[in-house]
Design a protein around this motif. Structure first.
Motif, PDB file in Angstrom:
ATOM      1  N   UNK A   1     -10.516  24.329 -15.396  1.00 22.12           N
ATOM      2  CA  UNK A   1     -10.241  24.930 -16.788  1.00 22.12           C
ATOM      3  C   UNK A   1     -11.338  25.515 -17.201  1.00 22.12           C
ATOM      4  N   UNK A   2     -12.640  25.068 -17.289  1.00 20.07           N
ATOM      5  CA  UNK A   2     -13.485  25.528 -18.051  1.00 20.07           C
ATOM      6  C   UNK A   2     -13.906  26.891 -17.311  1.00 20.07           C
ATOM      7  N   UNK A   3     -13.868  27.030 -16.188  1.00 22.57           N
ATOM      8  CA  UNK A   3     -14.153  28.271 -15.281  1.00 22.57           C
ATOM      9  C   UNK A   3     -13.104  29.251 -15.575  1.00 22.57           C
ATOM     10  N   UNK A   4     -12.065  28.987 -15.651  1.00 19.69           N
ATOM     11  CA  UNK A   4     -11.030  29.988 -15.985  1.00 19.69           C
ATOM     12  C   UNK A   4     -11.009  30.511 -17.423  1.00 19.69           C
ATOM     13  N   UNK A   5     -11.285  29.695 -18.180  1.00 18.05           N
ATOM     14  CA  UNK A   5     -11.679  29.983 -19.726  1.00 18.05           C
ATOM     15  C   UNK A   5     -12.633  31.035 -19.981  1.00 18.05           C
ATOM     16  N   UNK A   6     -13.627  31.127 -18.921  1.00 18.15           N
ATOM     17  CA  UNK A   6     -14.716  32.216 -19.034  1.00 18.15           C
ATOM     18  C   UNK A   6     -14.384  33.461 -18.589  1.00 18.15           C
ATOM     19  N   UNK A   7     -13.142  33.606 -17.666  1.00 22.44           N
ATOM     20  CA  UNK A   7     -12.713  34.624 -16.951  1.00 22.44           C
ATOM     21  C   UNK A   7     -11.623  35.271 -17.667  1.00 22.44           C
ATOM     22  N   UNK A   8     -11.130  36.496 -17.440  1.00 17.35           N
ATOM     23  CA  UNK A   8      -9.935  37.063 -17.905  1.00 17.35           C
ATOM     24  C   UNK A   8      -8.413  36.338 -17.483  1.00 17.35           C
ATOM     25  N   UNK A   9      -8.548  35.221 -16.570  1.00 20.58           N
ATOM     26  CA  UNK A   9      -7.427  34.626 -16.105  1.00 20.58           C
ATOM     27  C   UNK A   9      -6.864  33.800 -17.069  1.00 20.58           C
ATOM     28  N   UNK A  10      -5.767  33.790 -17.334  1.00 20.54           N
ATOM     29  CA  UNK A  10      -4.927  32.861 -18.506  1.00 20.54           C
ATOM     30  C   UNK A  10      -5.126  31.292 -18.315  1.00 20.54           C
ATOM     31  N   UNK A  11      -5.183  30.624 -19.191  1.00 18.76           N
ATOM     32  CA  UNK A  11      -5.372  29.216 -19.002  1.00 18.76           C
ATOM     33  C   UNK A  11      -3.889  28.450 -19.052  1.00 18.76           C
ATOM     34  N   UNK A  12      -2.832  29.356 -18.938  1.00 14.38           N
ATOM     35  CA  UNK A  12      -1.382  28.673 -18.933  1.00 14.38           C
ATOM     36  C   UNK A  12      -1.166  27.659 -17.700  1.00 14.38           C
ATOM     37  N   UNK A  13      -1.580  27.792 -16.655  1.00 19.92           N
ATOM     38  CA  UNK A  13      -1.262  27.385 -15.449  1.00 19.92           C
ATOM     39  C   UNK A  13      -2.017  25.752 -15.342  1.00 19.92           C
ATOM     40  N   UNK A  14      -3.339  25.645 -15.564  1.00 13.11           N
ATOM     41  CA  UNK A  14      -3.987  24.350 -15.881  1.00 13.11           C
ATOM     42  C   UNK A  14      -3.389  23.490 -16.921  1.00 13.11           C
ATOM     43  N   UNK A  15      -2.853  24.269 -18.165  1.00 11.82           N
ATOM     44  CA  UNK A  15      -2.439  23.528 -19.136  1.00 11.82           C
ATOM     45  C   UNK A  15      -1.047  22.609 -18.654  1.00 11.82           C
ATOM     46  N   UNK A  16      -0.258  23.521 -18.067  1.00 12.34           N
ATOM     47  CA  UNK A  16       1.105  22.961 -17.596  1.00 12.34           C
ATOM     48  C   UNK A  16       0.777  21.688 -16.561  1.00 12.34           C
ATOM     49  N   UNK A  17      -0.270  21.985 -15.732  1.00  9.40           N
ATOM     50  CA  UNK A  17      -0.707  21.083 -14.762  1.00  9.40           C
ATOM     51  C   UNK A  17      -1.108  19.686 -15.357  1.00  9.40           C
ATOM     52  N   UNK A  18      -1.904  19.955 -16.356  1.00  8.33           N
ATOM     53  CA  UNK A  18      -2.501  18.715 -17.146  1.00  8.33           C
ATOM     54  C   UNK A  18      -1.035  17.947 -17.641  1.00  8.33           C
ATOM     55  N   UNK A  19      -0.286  18.559 -18.341  1.00 12.18           N
ATOM     56  CA  UNK A  19       0.904  17.845 -18.882  1.00 12.18           C
ATOM     57  C   UNK A  19       1.612  16.903 -17.783  1.00 12.18           C
ATOM     58  N   UNK A  20       1.845  17.742 -16.604  1.00 11.66           N
ATOM     59  CA  UNK A  20       2.510  17.024 -15.483  1.00 11.66           C
ATOM     60  C   UNK A  20       1.746  15.970 -14.735  1.00 11.66           C
TER      61      UNK A  20
END
Length: 233
Positions: free
Chosen positions: A63-82
Motif C-alpha cells: 500500500x505504501x509503495x502504491x501510494x507513491x506512484x500514480x496507481x490508485x489505492x482502491x484495490x489494497x483498501x478493498x483487500x484490507x476490508x475483506x
C-alpha cells in the motif's frame, strides 16, 4: 577566475544531477503506471495470506509503495476490508496511504519545483493554483477533488513547500472518509452484515458532504485566485 570556474562547474554538476533525477524518477513512474498491473483483489488477498503472520507487513509495504506512484489505492483498501475486517483493515490501509503520501512529499522536496512540475505534466497547473502558499483548508480541498489523484498532490505539496503539519493533518482528515468507505466495501463483500453496511453508507455520505464542502470552498476562493493570477501577469 578560479572561483568563478568552480562555481560554474558546481552549477553544471547540479544541472546534470537534476536532469538525471528527473529522467530516472519520470521513467520509473511512467513504467509503473503503464506496465505494472495490480492483481485482482482475490489474487492480492491470496498473496498476502501466503506470508502468514507477516502478511500485514507485506500489505503495508504494498500500500505504501502504491501510494507513491500514480496507481490508485482502491484495490489494497478493498483487500484490507475483506482480509482484516473494518477496524484493523482501516488502520492498515490508512497507515499505508499516509506513509506513502509522506514519502512522496519529502521526495518532491528533495527534487525541487522544476523537476517535480515537469513530472506532474497536466496536473501541474491545478496543483500550483491551489497549493501555492496553501494551508490546511486548501490541502483538504485538493485532497477531496474527485478527478485529482493522490500522487500529484503529494509531490506538488512537497515541491511548493507546503508546511508538513498542514500537509499531514489535511491528508489525515480528508482521506479518512474515502478510506473507510473502501475498506467497509471490502468488508461488506466478504461479510455482508448490517454493521458493515451501515458504516459503508455513513462513510459514503461523509465523502459526499466533505466533497460538497470542498467544492463550496473552491467556488468561494476562485475570484481570489483569478485576481492573484492577473496581478502576477
Amino acid at each position: 577566475m578560479s572561483s568563478e570556474k568552480e562555481h560554474t562547474s558546481l552549477l553544471s554538476l547540479r544541472s546534470v544531477g537534476s536532469l538525471t533525477a528527473l529522467v530516472v524518477l519520470g521513467a520509473s513512474l511512467l513504467w509503473v503506471s503503464f506496465n505494472m498491473e495490480l492483481p485482482s483483489p482475490e489474487a492480492l488477498r491470496e498473496t498476502i495470506l501466503g506470508y502468514g503472520w507477516a502478511g500485514w507487513l507485506v500489505f503495508l509495504g504494498i500500500t505504501t509503495a502504491i501510494a507513491i506512484t500514480p496507481i490508485p489505492v482502491t484495490v489494497p483498501a478493498l483487500v484490507a476490508g475483506s482480509l482484516y475486517g473494518l477496524i484493523e483493515g482501516t488502520i492498515l490501509s490508512f497507515s499505508g496511504v499516509m506513509l506513502g503520501s509522506w514519502i512522496g512529499y519529502w521526495l518532491a522536496r528533495a527534487l525541487g519545483q522544476r523537476i517535480v512540475f515537469r513530472l506532474l505534466g497536466r496536473h501541474s497547473t491545478i496543483v500550483q493554483n491551489y497549493l501555492s502558499d496553501a494551508g490546511f483548508w486548501a490541502m483538504c480541498t485538493v485532497r477531496l477533488m474527485p478527478a485529482l489523484p493522490y500522487w500529484p498532490i503529494n509531490y506538488g505539496a512537497g515541491a511548493l513547500g507546503v508546511k508538513q503539519y498542514a500537509f499531514v493533518s489535511a491528508t489525515f482528515v480528508a482521506s479518512m472518509p474515502g478510506q473507510i468507505s473502501l475498506v467497509a466495501l471490502g468488508a461488506f463483500a466478504s461479510n455482508p452484515s448490517i454493521f458493515h453496511g451501515t458504516v459503508l453508507v455513513i462513510a459514503w455520505i461523509a465523502v459526499l458532504i466533505s466533497t460538497w464542502i470542498s467544492y463550496k470552498y473552491w467556488r468561494s476562493t476562485a475570484p481570489d485566485r483569478k485576481e492573484t493570477e492577473s496581478t502576477k501577469e
